[in-house]
Design a protein around this motif. Structure first.
Motif, PDB file in Angstrom:
ATOM      1  N   ASP A  24     -58.628 -64.798  46.109  1.00  0.00           N
ATOM      2  CA  ASP A  24     -59.258 -64.273  44.899  1.00  0.00           C
ATOM      3  C   ASP A  24     -60.149 -65.312  44.234  1.00  0.00           C
ATOM      4  OD1 ASP A  24     -58.055 -61.617  44.740  1.00  0.00           O
ATOM      5  OD2 ASP A  24     -56.171 -62.710  44.511  1.00  0.00           O
ATOM      6  N   ARG A  26     -63.673 -59.697  38.935  1.00  0.00           N
ATOM      7  CA  ARG A  26     -63.142 -59.184  40.213  1.00  0.00           C
ATOM      8  C   ARG A  26     -62.066 -58.150  39.949  1.00  0.00           C
ATOM      9  NH1 ARG A  26     -64.260 -62.710  44.879  1.00  0.00           N
ATOM     10  NH2 ARG A  26     -62.508 -61.687  45.848  1.00  0.00           N
ATOM     11  N   PRO A  79     -55.956 -57.457  42.617  1.00  0.00           N
ATOM     12  CA  PRO A  79     -55.615 -57.505  44.040  1.00  0.00           C
ATOM     13  C   PRO A  79     -54.946 -56.221  44.494  1.00  0.00           C
ATOM     14  CG  PRO A  79     -54.098 -58.878  42.789  1.00  0.00           C
ATOM     15  CD  PRO A  79     -55.155 -58.392  41.829  1.00  0.00           C
ATOM     16  N   ARG A 111     -52.506 -62.858  42.051  1.00  0.00           N
ATOM     17  CA  ARG A 111     -53.778 -63.398  42.538  1.00  0.00           C
ATOM     18  C   ARG A 111     -53.512 -64.558  43.486  1.00  0.00           C
ATOM     19  NH1 ARG A 111     -58.647 -61.199  40.786  1.00  0.00           N
ATOM     20  NH2 ARG A 111     -58.181 -59.692  39.172  1.00  0.00           N
TER      21      ARG A 111
END
Length: 133
Positions: free
Chosen positions: A59, A128, A131, A11
């Motif tokens: 992020d 979220r 990545p 992240r």
């Protein structure tokens, strides 16, 4: 870098803190968790420069509220909100978060421990997706 894969590995987190020793310590803690730290930077101007250069790849962000010389992190939060980048506050001044929009934001009160920081960042990023790097 963390040897054990975890939810924070890879992240990219912007770190804004004006106290040099605190910034260095938090940067070290975040790196131990496998986070790529963007910064740390001590001012609004430098943070906004980094955001403009890294916005799509951020992020999240960890922000001190009071950046000295009367400067606050609120212009940074405005830009992060425009971009949809989640952020949390780490502050020693619990009175400074006086605006209703900021009162709802995640906040850690200094002094903090590495475990508190990890939990807060994990919680911040939980919604979220991982990545894609």
């Amino acid at each position: 870098m963390s040897e054990v894969p975890g939810p924070l590995v890879g992240r990219r987190i912007l770190l804004v803190e004006d106290e040099y020793l605190i910034a260095e310590l938090m940067e070290e803690w975040l790196r131990w968790a496998g986070i790529e730290v963007i910064g740390p930077v001590p001012s609004v101007e430098k943070a906004l420069e980094l955001i403009d250069g890294e916005a799509e790849a951020l992020d999240g962000a960890v922000l001190d509220v009071n950046l000295g010389r009367g400067e606050t992190a609120y212009p940074i939060t405005d830009r992060l909100a425009e971009l949809g980048v989640p952020y949390l506050f780490v502050t020693g001044d619990v009175r400074i978060i006086d605006h209703p929009a900021h009162q709802r934001r995640p906040r850690l009160n200094k002094p903090i421990s590495p475990a508190e920081l990890y939990r807060a960042v994990e919680s911040l990023l939980a919604s979220r997706s991982p990545p894609a790097r």
